[in-house]
Design a protein around this motif. Structure first.
Motif, PDB file in Angstrom:
ATOM      1  N   PHE A 440       0.821  -1.203   0.000  1.00  0.00           N
ATOM      2  CA  PHE A 440       0.000   0.000   0.000  1.00  0.00           C
ATOM      3  C   PHE A 440       0.859   1.259   0.000  1.00  0.00           C
ATOM      4  O   PHE A 440       1.924   1.295   0.626  1.00  0.00           O
ATOM      5  CB  PHE A 440      -0.927   0.024   1.214  1.00  0.00           C
ATOM      6  N   PRO A 441       0.399   2.316  -0.683  1.00  0.00           N
ATOM      7  CA  PRO A 441       1.155   3.577  -0.707  1.00  0.00           C
ATOM      8  C   PRO A 441       0.872   4.428   0.529  1.00  0.00           C
ATOM      9  O   PRO A 441      -0.194   4.341   1.131  1.00  0.00           O
ATOM     10  CB  PRO A 441       0.616   4.267  -1.964  1.00  0.00           C
ATOM     11  N   VAL A 442       1.841   5.259   0.891  1.00  0.00           N
ATOM     12  CA  VAL A 442       1.636   6.254   1.939  1.00  0.00           C
ATOM     13  C   VAL A 442       1.063   7.518   1.285  1.00  0.00           C
ATOM     14  O   VAL A 442       1.006   7.633   0.060  1.00  0.00           O
ATOM     15  CB  VAL A 442       2.950   6.583   2.672  1.00  0.00           C
ATOM     16  N   GLY A 443       0.648   8.485   2.102  1.00  0.00           N
ATOM     17  CA  GLY A 443       0.131   9.731   1.559  1.00  0.00           C
ATOM     18  C   GLY A 443       1.203  10.519   0.831  1.00  0.00           C
ATOM     19  O   GLY A 443       2.399  10.415   1.126  1.00  0.00           O
ATOM     20  N   ALA A 444       0.779  11.350  -0.092  1.00  0.00           N
ATOM     21  CA  ALA A 444       1.728  12.092  -0.927  1.00  0.00           C
ATOM     22  C   ALA A 444       2.648  12.991  -0.100  1.00  0.00           C
ATOM     23  O   ALA A 444       3.816  13.185  -0.452  1.00  0.00           O
ATOM     24  CB  ALA A 444       0.958  12.934  -1.941  1.00  0.00           C
ATOM     25  N   ALA A 445       2.149  13.517   1.021  1.00  0.00           N
ATOM     26  CA  ALA A 445       2.961  14.428   1.840  1.00  0.00           C
ATOM     27  C   ALA A 445       4.161  13.719   2.463  1.00  0.00           C
ATOM     28  O   ALA A 445       5.159  14.355   2.815  1.00  0.00           O
ATOM     29  CB  ALA A 445       2.105  15.047   2.935  1.00  0.00           C
ATOM     30  N   TYR A 446       4.074  12.391   2.603  1.00  0.00           N
ATOM     31  CA  TYR A 446       5.136  11.638   3.273  1.00  0.00           C
ATOM     32  C   TYR A 446       6.237  11.170   2.330  1.00  0.00           C
ATOM     33  O   TYR A 446       7.345  10.859   2.755  1.00  0.00           O
ATOM     34  CB  TYR A 446       4.553  10.415   3.995  1.00  0.00           C
ATOM     35  N   VAL A 447       5.927  11.098   1.044  1.00  0.00           N
ATOM     36  CA  VAL A 447       6.841  10.479   0.076  1.00  0.00           C
ATOM     37  C   VAL A 447       8.241  11.088   0.085  1.00  0.00           C
ATOM     38  O   VAL A 447       9.242  10.357   0.067  1.00  0.00           O
ATOM     39  CB  VAL A 447       6.224  10.532  -1.344  1.00  0.00           C
ATOM     40  N   PRO A 448       8.399  12.422   0.147  1.00  0.00           N
ATOM     41  CA  PRO A 448       9.756  13.000   0.079  1.00  0.00           C
ATOM     42  C   PRO A 448      10.661  12.603   1.247  1.00  0.00           C
ATOM     43  O   PRO A 448      11.878  12.757   1.157  1.00  0.00           O
ATOM     44  CB  PRO A 448       9.497  14.509   0.097  1.00  0.00           C
ATOM     45  N   TYR A 449      10.084  12.082   2.317  1.00  0.00           N
ATOM     46  CA  TYR A 449      10.879  11.766   3.503  1.00  0.00           C
ATOM     47  C   TYR A 449      11.318  10.305   3.548  1.00  0.00           C
ATOM     48  O   TYR A 449      11.990   9.883   4.498  1.00  0.00           O
ATOM     49  CB  TYR A 449      10.076  12.097   4.773  1.00  0.00           C
ATOM     50  N   GLY A 450      10.939   9.535   2.539  1.00  0.00           N
ATOM     51  CA  GLY A 450      11.328   8.133   2.486  1.00  0.00           C
ATOM     52  C   GLY A 450      12.388   7.885   1.428  1.00  0.00           C
ATOM     53  O   GLY A 450      13.149   8.782   1.056  1.00  0.00           O
ATOM     54  N   ASN A 451      12.415   6.663   0.932  1.00  0.00           N
ATOM     55  CA  ASN A 451      13.429   6.295  -0.063  1.00  0.00           C
ATOM     56  C   ASN A 451      12.979   6.571  -1.497  1.00  0.00           C
ATOM     57  O   ASN A 451      13.681   6.217  -2.441  1.00  0.00           O
ATOM     58  CB  ASN A 451      13.795   4.815   0.096  1.00  0.00           C
ATOM     59  N   GLY A 452      11.807   7.197  -1.639  1.00  0.00           N
ATOM     60  CA  GLY A 452      11.315   7.545  -2.970  1.00  0.00           C
ATOM     61  C   GLY A 452      10.267   6.603  -3.519  1.00  0.00           C
ATOM     62  O   GLY A 452       9.574   6.942  -4.480  1.00  0.00           O
ATOM     63  N   ASP A 453      10.133   5.415  -2.913  1.00  0.00           N
ATOM     64  CA  ASP A 453       9.158   4.451  -3.423  1.00  0.00           C
ATOM     65  C   ASP A 453       7.722   4.858  -3.089  1.00  0.00           C
ATOM     66  O   ASP A 453       6.783   4.483  -3.788  1.00  0.00           O
ATOM     67  CB  ASP A 453       9.431   3.056  -2.852  1.00  0.00           C
ATOM     68  N   GLY A 454       7.551   5.565  -1.975  1.00  0.00           N
ATOM     69  CA  GLY A 454       6.219   6.025  -1.602  1.00  0.00           C
ATOM     70  C   GLY A 454       5.311   4.946  -1.063  1.00  0.00           C
ATOM     71  O   GLY A 454       4.089   5.113  -1.062  1.00  0.00           O
ATOM     72  N   MET A 455       5.901   3.839  -0.583  1.00  0.00           N
ATOM     73  CA  MET A 455       5.105   2.745  -0.031  1.00  0.00           C
ATOM     74  C   MET A 455       5.401   2.606   1.458  1.00  0.00           C
ATOM     75  O   MET A 455       6.416   3.103   1.959  1.00  0.00           O
ATOM     76  CB  MET A 455       5.417   1.433  -0.755  1.00  0.00           C
ATOM     77  N   TYR A 456       4.505   1.923   2.172  1.00  0.00           N
ATOM     78  CA  TYR A 456       4.774   1.652   3.584  1.00  0.00           C
ATOM     79  C   TYR A 456       6.073   0.857   3.711  1.00  0.00           C
ATOM     80  O   TYR A 456       6.329  -0.062   2.927  1.00  0.00           O
ATOM     81  CB  TYR A 456       3.632   0.860   4.216  1.00  0.00           C
ATOM     82  N   PRO A 457       6.918   1.181   4.692  1.00  0.00           N
ATOM     83  CA  PRO A 457       8.215   0.502   4.807  1.00  0.00           C
ATOM     84  C   PRO A 457       8.112  -0.872   5.466  1.00  0.00           C
ATOM     85  O   PRO A 457       7.302  -1.087   6.363  1.00  0.00           O
ATOM     86  CB  PRO A 457       9.020   1.457   5.692  1.00  0.00           C
ATOM     87  N   SER A 458       8.959  -1.784   5.001  1.00  0.00           N
ATOM     88  CA  SER A 458       9.088  -3.116   5.595  1.00  0.00           C
ATOM     89  C   SER A 458      10.430  -3.298   6.289  1.00  0.00           C
ATOM     90  O   SER A 458      10.638  -4.303   6.964  1.00  0.00           O
ATOM     91  CB  SER A 458       8.950  -4.201   4.516  1.00  0.00           C
ATOM     92  N   HIS A 459      11.346  -2.356   6.105  1.00  0.00           N
ATOM     93  CA  HIS A 459      12.734  -2.508   6.561  1.00  0.00           C
ATOM     94  C   HIS A 459      13.267  -1.124   6.935  1.00  0.00           C
ATOM     95  O   HIS A 459      12.812  -0.094   6.403  1.00  0.00           O
ATOM     96  CB  HIS A 459      13.566  -3.130   5.435  1.00  0.00           C
ATOM     97  N   MET A 460      14.267  -1.089   7.814  1.00  0.00           N
ATOM     98  CA  MET A 460      14.844   0.191   8.237  1.00  0.00           C
ATOM     99  C   MET A 460      15.493   0.938   7.075  1.00  0.00           C
ATOM    100  O   MET A 460      15.659   2.162   7.130  1.00  0.00           O
ATOM    101  CB  MET A 460      15.852  -0.035   9.359  1.00  0.00           C
ATOM    102  N   ASP A 461      15.847   0.230   6.010  1.00  0.00           N
ATOM    103  CA  ASP A 461      16.361   0.900   4.813  1.00  0.00           C
ATOM    104  C   ASP A 461      15.305   1.794   4.175  1.00  0.00           C
ATOM    105  O   ASP A 461      15.633   2.687   3.383  1.00  0.00           O
ATOM    106  CB  ASP A 461      16.823  -0.131   3.784  1.00  0.00           C
ATOM    107  N   GLU A 462      14.042   1.548   4.498  1.00  0.00           N
ATOM    108  CA  GLU A 462      12.933   2.294   3.911  1.00  0.00           C
ATOM    109  C   GLU A 462      12.300   3.260   4.917  1.00  0.00           C
ATOM    110  O   GLU A 462      11.221   3.793   4.680  1.00  0.00           O
ATOM    111  CB  GLU A 462      11.874   1.303   3.411  1.00  0.00           C
ATOM    112  N   TYR A 463      12.953   3.477   6.037  1.00  0.00           N
ATOM    113  CA  TYR A 463      12.448   4.315   7.131  1.00  0.00           C
ATOM    114  C   TYR A 463      12.138   5.738   6.645  1.00  0.00           C
ATOM    115  O   TYR A 463      12.889   6.312   5.859  1.00  0.00           O
ATOM    116  CB  TYR A 463      13.508   4.360   8.238  1.00  0.00           C
TER     117      TYR A 463
END
Length: 552
Positions: A440-463
């Motif tokens: 599932f994707p996260v909200g658009a406002a959160y995407v810039p703060y992750g790894n760029g995939d824009g999905m809920y993280p499964s691993h600390m690499d995607e925090y």
């Protein structure tokens, strides 16, 4: 960088080992490896408690608070504490099903409690102290602080109300406690004001008003996204058409006649399971003219009432816990909240459910896992008290998701029963997934703060390194990492053992300021307590965290 005030207390299985280097027990954090214990920078996303282990425990003369404090005093140099007997105040004593006794202390300064600073001492069934953990505010131990307030409680309450635009009439009486609040490298004497209200913009606000200047230091909304009466049996139909057996009660109002209430007083030691209607803008016990609740308007209330009892029964039977506070507090739900409201939350007293908009969601009380999620927030509030921000807040959300999936055990998804047909057809068949968070994707406002995939993280690499003003620093986003760790552990040991381990960690070891690293160690220690060193359960608990990048 802001200076870190809290210093982690070592956790030990006996006298503290001086030979184990600190660097061996620091977990890898999402941004960078933590610095030395005595010179860490303030990082609200990475407050790392330490766990140190030793094989042998020294038998104590008695299991008592006085003995626990004596032990801390005897070992204060190794524990890096100055005056435990003078600065620690007993908050809670508990004995668990393993025969272990746990003392939870709040740090104080001049008798004033320090917000978030707690120390726990754990005895086994042989009267041996086997563990000590927690966090301590070293600045306060080493420096003086004037703890005489210059601002009255009344003034602080008015300031707090204005700061959050609270309604003139509150649903619950506000509370205020004088505390020492560490914030941005400084210790403040503060009035900690709690304001809880429903209305158009519901809130369960904690506002810290400087007791010297009267200014607001910090604030956050802890809404966590609820005649002789004789209980009898009733029936109802739920949101999706399920026929429900209900426990209800009958009363005779002063205006005459008889009404049947969604109020269950059949459980010994429990103050009741009560469901309220908020459709008129105020709380009213949900009631009808007979014992059958089968109208369309009744369906959300039927599910809220039924699901609350299912969750109560889980905690009672699986963990011998009597309600959310383990002391029989009433379990209260509110339905028909808001208009087209696609949310549910715990406000510190009630589980509150919106009716959904019919396009994305149906009434949220339809989900057993949603009810379990909100009620788990109540359990957390009355145990670990995980602060609803950053990693401690993500743990708060994760434990709610995990117990939601354990109680509604048909799958590892959250919210599958509250998604409207149109949402399902569009591919959104649940809110979150423990088995595959990145589905599932996260909200658009959160995407810039992750790894760029824009999905809920499964691993600390995607925090997601979110600021505090977005999702309280990622409480609903980064929680999915912990969710996935729990799911992976359950694949090896099953749901029942996972529940016992995680419940023990939540109620015995975690503290308000715990982060992901502390959660790992608390859960592993809980598995050791329950199943023994070197057991498959311990390996599975560690393996779940290893697999998501939360390592020793």
């Amino acid at each position: 960088m802001k200076k870190k005030i809290f210093v982690p207390i070592l956790i030990t299985t006996a006298l503290i080992s001086a030979s184990l280097p600190y660097s061996n027990v620091l977990a890898v954090q999402p941004e960078a490896q933590a610095e030395s214990v005595t010179a860490k920078k303030w990082n609200e996303n990475a407050n790392v408690p330490l766990f140190v282990k030793e094989k042998h425990a020294a038998k104590r003369s008695a299991v008592s608070s006085a003995d626990a404090l004596s032990f801390l005093n005897e070992n204060k140099t190794k524990l890096n504490m100055k005056n435990p007997q003078g600065n620690l105040k007993l908050k809670k004593k508990e004995t668990d099903e393993l025969g272990m006794t746990h003392f939870r202390y709040n740090q104080t300064k001049n008798g004033i409690p320090v917000e978030g600073a707690e120390v726990l001492v754990h005895y086994n069934e042989k009267n041996e102290i086997i563990a000590v953990n927690g966090t301590l505010n070293k600045q306060l131990e080493e420096n003086s602080l004037d703890t005489t307030p210059a601002v009255s409680v009344k003034t602080a309450l008015e300031t707090a109300k204005a700061s959050v635009d609270a309604p003139s009439t509150l649903d619950q009486l506000p509370s205020s406690d004088l505390v020492i609040y560490p914030f941005q490298g400084k210790n403040h004497l503060a009035h900690k004001v709690n304001l809880s209200f429903l209305g158009d913009e519901p809130g369960n606000w904690y506002v810290f008003v400087d007791a010297k200047t009267g200014k607001v230091i910090d604030q956050y909304n802890a809404i966590m996204h609820a005649d002789e009466i004789k209980t009898q049996k009733g029936v109802g139909i739920g949101v999706w058409g399920e026929h429900r057996q209900l426990h209800i009660s009958r009363s005779k109002p002063e205006r005459g006649g008889t009404v049947f209430n969604l109020a269950d007083y059949s459980h010994e030691g429990l103050e009741g399971i009560i469901t309220y209607d908020y459709s008129k803008g105020y709380l009213e016990v949900f009631h009808g003219k007979d014992a059958s609740f089968k109208d369309d308007f009744d369906r959300a209330a039927v599910d809220a009432h039924y699901n609350s009892e299912q969750v109560y029964e889980y905690y009672k039977h699986e963990h011998d816990r009597n309600s959310l506070d383990d002391n029989g507090m009433p379990i209260q739900s509110v339905v028909h909240y808001g208009e087209d409201y696609n949310n549910a939350f715990w406000n510190g007293t009630f589980m509150v459910y919106g009716d959904g908009d019919g396009e994305f969601m149906v009434p949220l009380s339809a989900g057993l896992d949603v009810a379990a999620h909100e009620m788990a927030h109540g359990v957390t509030s009355n145990s670990a008290g995980l602060v609803y921000r950053f990693q401690s807040g993500a743990l708060n959300e994760a434990f709610s998701d995990i117990f939601g999936a354990l109680i509604d055990d048909s799958d590892w998804e959250m919210g599958e029963d509250i998604m409207a047909p149109a949402a399902r057809e569009g591919g959104r068949d649940a809110l979150r997934s423990l088995s595959d968070p990145s589905r599932f994707p996260v909200g658009a406002a959160y995407v810039p703060y992750g790894n760029g995939d824009g999905m809920y993280p499964s691993h600390m690499d995607e925090y997601y390194d979110l600021p505090r003003d977005l999702d309280n620093g990622g409480v609903h986003i980064n929680s999915s990492i912990i969710n996935h760790a729990a799911y992976l552990t359950a694949q090896d040991i099953g749901r029942e053992k996972l529940g016992k381990i995680y419940y023990r960690a939540l109620t015995v070891y975690l503290t308000p300021d715990s982060d992901f690293s502390h959660a790992r160690e608390s859960i592993i220690q809980s598995a050791i307590d329950l199943y023994g060193e070197g057991s498959p359960e311990v390996a599975a608990a560690a393996g779940g965290f290893d697999s998501v990048g939360i390592t020793e």
